[in-house]
Scaffold this active site. Structure first.
Site: not given
Lengths: 373, 373
Positions: B41, B138, B261, B309
């Site tokens: 998965k 779940r 930043y 980023m």
């Protein structure tokens, strides 16, 4: 054999509003004194450069910024005539690519300037962008390098500059002293450099610092994509994304239970739980564990237990019962639980949520540019 | 026109060792009493299902688990004969897909059982997996639902079960009392249910809880991909990934400066900084800001300032000077700074690092199966 709509198979649906992106771009055009570039690096902040870049171009955008050379090559295939700049700079061995695809390298140090000068001498000079560091301390020429250029103007001979740029470190904190300091250093560098070119300094938040920061070209990213460029103030931008996750299973809990990996959350019965088909493998941060929320029919419901790879459990006890059933959609990002709120609940910023948006979502574009790419 | 190797344009190179993945699978086969499924998965935990699934199949794996129906459809195109199960269960309107692609739905509640029974009656019965919740809370049948099946065996008539499964919540904490409780509840459910089928309980860590937890089929994920299934102990698995980021720029700092930043890091000069071409848009967590590390020629160097980023700044003052130059590669995940260490430095787990591995990396497969897909 009839197969269902692909959206029916998907665990979540991501809707991207191109009209909102264009409206945000236009709002920034109104705010900016000069021109407004399209910043479409990181696949247009996760929203799909192939859809976003043509929509911005249609709205009049002519200059685009990406981070990587590969992104620029992909963008050239979408926009034959746009000005495309590569922020990460001129890496060894890549100058031929820049010529072949008519790209502007951002020249971040003296070595890159020298390489571009040599390339120009050999194959014909083409424009570049000169990047001066003024306090971000990440990429760009140091003050010492600017002085060396000032002392030896011939180092820039035959290097046509489309822009001279810098980048703000603290624009989202308008009162931070580094803003004025960077502005001063940028002006000083522009005055010292032996060539003149249009100037560019402001990112999204920088646009809102006022005209002094805007110069000839601004480069807003997050604001175009709907993130708030003014933290702590009302968001002037339109939301561009909605993320709806599908409920896989609902269960009523009438005795005490713990939820999820590590058994970190204790349910106080009676309660109703809904398990949704999104997890951290979809880029939805695991840091949202026991902190995040979703919205179900106007009601905010908490994430309980740890976010797992493919699944999140919500406590939907307070949600309208009619909207809580297998197959129904809940908002992970939407009108009642915004991008910035989802980011804050995960201890991060909208940028990281957007650029992490997963590949398993069924993506749907709306707005006038939606059919374009 | 000669263009450079695509790897030269990339900001980072991700090398995935298929031999190591296969070796890990085989080690688990030795540890497990019964069969070992391939859990692929989330694009094989971010490593590429198209390469990983055929390599596991070649190593003898016959049963595969994915989370989403779309993943199963993609896997069917790769492996025509494998048994493919969909953990997220049978969603409304998708039963036709399961028949068309010969997939096993994991039936997570009574409604899904009823749907599959009805499908079987109309089109011919095909196998499914029954999922009993034993404490993960779940997905899966509650104890009450198991009792209802026990009371009315006809609800399972015409529903051939390939397996009865459950899932452990705390297997990576061997002393957690929930492990024994889940084992007891699983045995009790197997005894109560009106049908017999092979049983499956253990994930990676569950395999190492010992034979009592292994039953007929184990479903290890993270261990196959090299994550440590035994937190706090030496990792018995082979590393499967190496992530090398390219240095874009090096600069010497001889006066005090803040980095990145928010100006969150103050450099104490003299220092040398290197900026690398990876950021949170590549799935490298922003939570690594001022906490993460990289390895340069055997020396561990800290990330300084915020991860942005597309870029991260390293303090490479202590690194061998010859290995610090533009174009050079540093390890973000590698022999000297492991996947689990990189995850811990970001406050998360190896699973989230792997499933977040970005699309801008140049991906390279090594090992005997590398040419297959």
């Amino acid at each position: 054999m009839t197969l269902p709509d692909p959206a029916a198979r998907a665990g979540a649906i991501l809707t991207i509003d191109l009209d909102a992106i264009v409206a945000n771009y236009r709002l920034l055009c109104k705010r900016a004194a000069g021109r407004v570039a399209g910043v479409v690096k990181a696949d247009a902040y996760g929203l799909g450069m192939a859809a976003v870049a043509p929509a911005l171009a249609q709205a009049g955008c002519r200059s685009f910024f990406v981070a990587h050379l590969n992104e620029a090559i992909a963008l050239r295939a979408l926009l034959a005539d746009a000005e495309i700049a590569v922020l990460n700079g001129l890496m060894p061995g890549t100058a031929g690519d820049y010529r072949a695809y008519r790209l502007l390298p951002v020249l971040n140090d003296l070595g890159q300037i020298e390489t571009w000068q040599r390339e120009g001498a050999a194959h014909g000079a083409t424009p570049a962008i000169l990047h001066v560091d003024t306090g971000m301390v990440r990429l760009g020429l140091t003050e010492g390098e600017v002085q060396r250029l000032a002392a030896r103007p011939e180092r820039l001979a035959g290097v046509p500059l489309a822009y001279i740029m810098s980048h703000l470190a603290c624009a989202d904190e308008p009162d931070h002293p580094l803003n004025a300091a960077q502005l001063g250093r940028f002006r000083s560098a522009l005055a010292q450099l032996p060539v003149r070119a249009p100037a560019s300094l402001a990112n999204s938040a920088g646009v809102f610092l006022g005209p002094a920061y805007q110069f000839d070209l601004v480069r807003p990213g997050i604001a175009v994509y709907g993130g708030n460029p003014l933290p702590g103030q009302p968001n002037p931008m339109r939301a561009t994304v909605r993320l709806q996750a599908r409920i896989l299973q609902v269960r009523s809990v009438d005795s005490p239970l713990t939820v999820g990996y590590g058994a970190t959350y204790e349910i106080v019965p009676p309660a109703k739980l809904a398990t949704i088909a999104v997890g951290y493998a979809d880029g939805f941060p695991r840091a949202s564990s026991n902190r995040g929320s979703a919205a179900v029919g106007g009601t905010r419901v908490p994430m309980v237990g740890r976010v797992s790879m493919d699944l999140i459990v919500l406590d939907v006890t307070a949600a309208p019962a009619g909207q809580v059933h297998a197959g129904a959609l809940v908002d992970l990002i939407g009108p009642e639980w915004t991008l910035d709120e989802a980011a804050a609940a995960a201890g991060t910023i909208a940028y990281e949520i957007l650029t992490g948006l997963g590949r398993r979502y069924h993506r749907r574009y709306t707005g006038s540019g939606a059919g374009a790419p």
